[in-house]
Design a protein around this motif. Structure first.
Motif, PDB file in Angstrom:
ATOM      1  N   ARG A 108       0.842  -1.202   0.000  1.00 28.16           N
ATOM      2  CA  ARG A 108       0.000   0.000   0.000  1.00 28.16           C
ATOM      3  C   ARG A 108       0.873   1.246   0.000  1.00 28.16           C
ATOM      4  O   ARG A 108       1.877   1.313   0.710  1.00 28.16           O
ATOM      5  CB  ARG A 108      -0.878   0.004   1.250  1.00 28.16           C
ATOM      6  N   THR A 109       0.448   2.241  -0.791  1.00 25.15           N
ATOM      7  CA  THR A 109       1.148   3.529  -0.794  1.00 25.15           C
ATOM      8  C   THR A 109       0.133   4.658  -0.843  1.00 25.15           C
ATOM      9  O   THR A 109      -0.778   4.646  -1.678  1.00 25.15           O
ATOM     10  CB  THR A 109       2.104   3.646  -2.000  1.00 25.15           C
ATOM     11  N   PHE A 110       0.271   5.615   0.087  1.00 30.88           N
ATOM     12  CA  PHE A 110      -0.557   6.822   0.103  1.00 30.88           C
ATOM     13  C   PHE A 110       0.172   7.945  -0.632  1.00 30.88           C
ATOM     14  O   PHE A 110       1.393   8.093  -0.507  1.00 30.88           O
ATOM     15  CB  PHE A 110      -0.834   7.273   1.545  1.00 30.88           C
ATOM     16  N   TYR A 111      -0.612   8.756  -1.371  1.00 33.28           N
ATOM     17  CA  TYR A 111      -0.049   9.863  -2.143  1.00 33.28           C
ATOM     18  C   TYR A 111      -0.754  11.171  -1.793  1.00 33.28           C
ATOM     19  O   TYR A 111      -1.955  11.183  -1.507  1.00 33.28           O
ATOM     20  CB  TYR A 111      -0.222   9.627  -3.645  1.00 33.28           C
ATOM     21  N   ALA A 112       0.010  12.260  -1.881  1.00 34.94           N
ATOM     22  CA  ALA A 112      -0.541  13.616  -1.767  1.00 34.94           C
ATOM     23  C   ALA A 112      -0.060  14.390  -2.978  1.00 34.94           C
ATOM     24  O   ALA A 112       1.148  14.632  -3.122  1.00 34.94           O
ATOM     25  CB  ALA A 112      -0.076  14.279  -0.474  1.00 34.94           C
ATOM     26  N   SER A 113      -0.989  14.721  -3.873  1.00 33.94           N
ATOM     27  CA  SER A 113      -0.645  15.426  -5.122  1.00 33.94           C
ATOM     28  C   SER A 113       0.473  14.711  -5.886  1.00 33.94           C
ATOM     29  O   SER A 113       1.405  15.335  -6.395  1.00 33.94           O
ATOM     30  CB  SER A 113      -0.238  16.871  -4.820  1.00 33.94           C
ATOM     31  N   GLY A 114       0.374  13.391  -5.920  1.00 31.19           N
ATOM     32  CA  GLY A 114       1.344  12.592  -6.668  1.00 31.19           C
ATOM     33  C   GLY A 114       2.596  12.227  -5.910  1.00 31.19           C
ATOM     34  O   GLY A 114       3.394  11.409  -6.395  1.00 31.19           O
ATOM     35  N   ARG A 115       2.793  12.762  -4.723  1.00 37.28           N
ATOM     36  CA  ARG A 115       3.991  12.467  -3.938  1.00 37.28           C
ATOM     37  C   ARG A 115       3.697  11.371  -2.921  1.00 37.28           C
ATOM     38  O   ARG A 115       2.761  11.501  -2.121  1.00 37.28           O
ATOM     39  CB  ARG A 115       4.470  13.722  -3.207  1.00 37.28           C
ATOM     40  N   PRO A 116       4.466  10.281  -2.918  1.00 35.43           N
ATOM     41  CA  PRO A 116       4.245   9.241  -1.903  1.00 35.43           C
ATOM     42  C   PRO A 116       4.567   9.776  -0.510  1.00 35.43           C
ATOM     43  O   PRO A 116       5.608  10.401  -0.306  1.00 35.43           O
ATOM     44  CB  PRO A 116       5.229   8.136  -2.291  1.00 35.43           C
ATOM     45  N   VAL A 117       3.660   9.553   0.443  1.00 36.86           N
ATOM     46  CA  VAL A 117       3.886  10.029   1.810  1.00 36.86           C
ATOM     47  C   VAL A 117       3.985   8.886   2.816  1.00 36.86           C
ATOM     48  O   VAL A 117       4.418   9.094   3.946  1.00 36.86           O
ATOM     49  CB  VAL A 117       2.771  11.014   2.238  1.00 36.86           C
ATOM     50  N   GLU A 118       3.571   7.711   2.407  1.00 33.98           N
ATOM     51  CA  GLU A 118       3.698   6.526   3.266  1.00 33.98           C
ATOM     52  C   GLU A 118       3.563   5.292   2.389  1.00 33.98           C
ATOM     53  O   GLU A 118       2.785   5.287   1.430  1.00 33.98           O
ATOM     54  CB  GLU A 118       2.610   6.508   4.350  1.00 33.98           C
ATOM     55  N   THR A 119       4.345   4.270   2.699  1.00 37.88           N
ATOM     56  CA  THR A 119       4.187   2.987   2.024  1.00 37.88           C
ATOM     57  C   THR A 119       4.262   1.892   3.068  1.00 37.88           C
ATOM     58  O   THR A 119       4.906   2.057   4.110  1.00 37.88           O
ATOM     59  CB  THR A 119       5.250   2.807   0.913  1.00 37.88           C
ATOM     60  N   ALA A 120       3.582   0.780   2.800  1.00 39.97           N
ATOM     61  CA  ALA A 120       3.503  -0.280   3.795  1.00 39.97           C
ATOM     62  C   ALA A 120       3.372  -1.638   3.123  1.00 39.97           C
ATOM     63  O   ALA A 120       2.847  -1.753   2.009  1.00 39.97           O
ATOM     64  CB  ALA A 120       2.311  -0.057   4.737  1.00 39.97           C
ATOM     65  N   ASP A 121       3.859  -2.664   3.802  1.00 42.95           N
ATOM     66  CA  ASP A 121       3.638  -4.054   3.424  1.00 42.95           C
ATOM     67  C   ASP A 121       2.758  -4.688   4.495  1.00 42.95           C
ATOM     68  O   ASP A 121       3.133  -4.714   5.674  1.00 42.95           O
ATOM     69  CB  ASP A 121       4.954  -4.826   3.327  1.00 42.95           C
ATOM     70  N   ILE A 122       1.606  -5.199   4.076  1.00 41.71           N
ATOM     71  CA  ILE A 122       0.662  -5.844   4.984  1.00 41.71           C
ATOM     72  C   ILE A 122       0.662  -7.340   4.661  1.00 41.71           C
ATOM     73  O   ILE A 122       0.411  -7.726   3.516  1.00 41.71           O
ATOM     74  CB  ILE A 122      -0.742  -5.244   4.817  1.00 41.71           C
ATOM     75  N   VAL A 123       0.972  -8.163   5.639  1.00 44.17           N
ATOM     76  CA  VAL A 123       1.166  -9.603   5.423  1.00 44.17           C
ATOM     77  C   VAL A 123       0.057 -10.373   6.140  1.00 44.17           C
ATOM     78  O   VAL A 123      -0.152 -10.199   7.349  1.00 44.17           O
ATOM     79  CB  VAL A 123       2.549 -10.055   5.934  1.00 44.17           C
ATOM     80  N   ILE A 124      -0.660 -11.231   5.381  1.00 42.27           N
ATOM     81  CA  ILE A 124      -1.846 -11.918   5.885  1.00 42.27           C
ATOM     82  C   ILE A 124      -1.761 -13.403   5.540  1.00 42.27           C
ATOM     83  O   ILE A 124      -1.466 -13.747   4.394  1.00 42.27           O
ATOM     84  CB  ILE A 124      -3.122 -11.321   5.251  1.00 42.27           C
ATOM     85  N   PRO A 125      -2.016 -14.314   6.490  1.00 43.20           N
ATOM     86  CA  PRO A 125      -1.989 -15.750   6.173  1.00 43.20           C
ATOM     87  C   PRO A 125      -3.089 -16.108   5.169  1.00 43.20           C
ATOM     88  O   PRO A 125      -4.273 -15.885   5.427  1.00 43.20           O
ATOM     89  CB  PRO A 125      -2.243 -16.428   7.524  1.00 43.20           C
ATOM     90  N   ALA A 126      -2.699 -16.672   4.031  1.00 45.75           N
ATOM     91  CA  ALA A 126      -3.663 -16.934   2.962  1.00 45.75           C
ATOM     92  C   ALA A 126      -4.626 -18.059   3.293  1.00 45.75           C
ATOM     93  O   ALA A 126      -5.729 -18.113   2.737  1.00 45.75           O
ATOM     94  CB  ALA A 126      -2.920 -17.261   1.664  1.00 45.75           C
ATOM     95  N   ASP A 127      -4.245 -18.963   4.194  1.00 42.85           N
ATOM     96  CA  ASP A 127      -5.135 -20.090   4.497  1.00 42.85           C
ATOM     97  C   ASP A 127      -6.199 -19.735   5.532  1.00 42.85           C
ATOM     98  O   ASP A 127      -7.169 -20.461   5.701  1.00 42.85           O
ATOM     99  CB  ASP A 127      -4.330 -21.297   4.991  1.00 42.85           C
TER     100      ASP A 127
END
Length: 250
Positions: free
Chosen positions: A220-239
């Motif tokens: 996930r990445t949040f943007y403000a006027s095209g500029r990235p302000v935060e990025t994240a990796d969210i990890v979830i068990p698929a089973d």
């Protein structure tokens, strides 16, 4: 469409898988021994071993030291919300879902200033080595770890402001959109890319998986006027979980 004859180990694994799914080999039942598989299916020890490896990689069975291989309890997938709607109180989707249901959700986090590596720098549009705030989360449901998240925010934006630490200060825990607004940065876009991969050993140790288990990764990445302000990796068990998206239509 014909793909040719399956290798013997896949045919054996397919039959054992069907017995597990149909309930003929219920949870906690000992899987037939290697010798039994060899005799029943008329295959070699190598084929029998490879068939068991397939079932273990699929998460259908697990080995117990000194006891054998047993059918695992098959979890009923539960829902994790990803929403395009922002609640009035500024809560994140996880916090909102916990408030709206009978689930007992908790989370813990830790933040530290680190240097951005090449991958994170590329996602944030900054230079490798630039300082970022890295925050690692463990989200739990009724005490069970259900999701991991690691986020990175450029300290060039948030450093020495009241929102520098995502989970502390007057807006601690309020989410990226609300925190950035407090320092006059208006988030107007977010992207999420969903993929899957084998879980890392340290991830599965926390999430309760076994080697080979697959995890979903939401980048996930949040943007403000095209500029990235935060990025994240969210990890979830698929089973154990399914990611459910609720998106507004304009």
């Amino acid at each position: 469409m014909t793909f040719g004859e399956q290798p013997a180990y896949l045919r054996v694994a397919s039959d054992l898988r069907k017995k597990i799914i149909d309930g003929l080999l219920p949870p906690h039942t000992r899987l037939p021994s290697q010798a039994r598989i060899r005799e029943e299916y008329g295959v070699s020890d190598t084929v029998a071993l490879e068939a068991r490896k397939v079932l273990m990689a699929e998460g259908l069975v697990e080995g117990r030291s000194g006891s054998g291989t047993y059918v695992r309890e098959r979890p009923v997938p539960r829902r994790i919300a990803r929403s395009g709607f922002r609640p009035a109180d500024g809560a994140t989707p996880f916090r909102q879902e916990q408030a709206d249901t009978a689930m007992r959700g908790t989370w813990e986090s830790s933040s530290a200033q680190v240097e951005a590596d090449d991958a994170i720098a590329g996602r944030l549009g900054i230079k490798p080595g630039d300082r970022v705030m890295r925050t690692a989360y463990v989200f739990r449901e009724s005490g069970e770890a259900m999701m991991l998240s690691t986020s990175w925010e450029p300290l060039a934006l948030t450093g020495r402001t009241p929102v520098m630490l995502p989970e502390e200060g007057p807006l601690g825990g309020m989410g990226v959109v609300e925190r950035m607004r407090a320092i006059d940065i208006i988030v107007d876009n977010v992207t999420e890319e969903v993929g899957a991969r084998p879980g890392l050993a340290e991830e599965l140790h926390v999430l309760g998986g076994v080697p080979g288990h697959v995890v979903m990764v939401v980048q996930r990445t949040f943007y403000a006027s095209g500029r990235p302000v935060e990025t994240a990796d969210i990890v979830i068990p698929a089973d154990r979980y399914r990611v459910a998206y609720h998106l507004p239509v304009k």
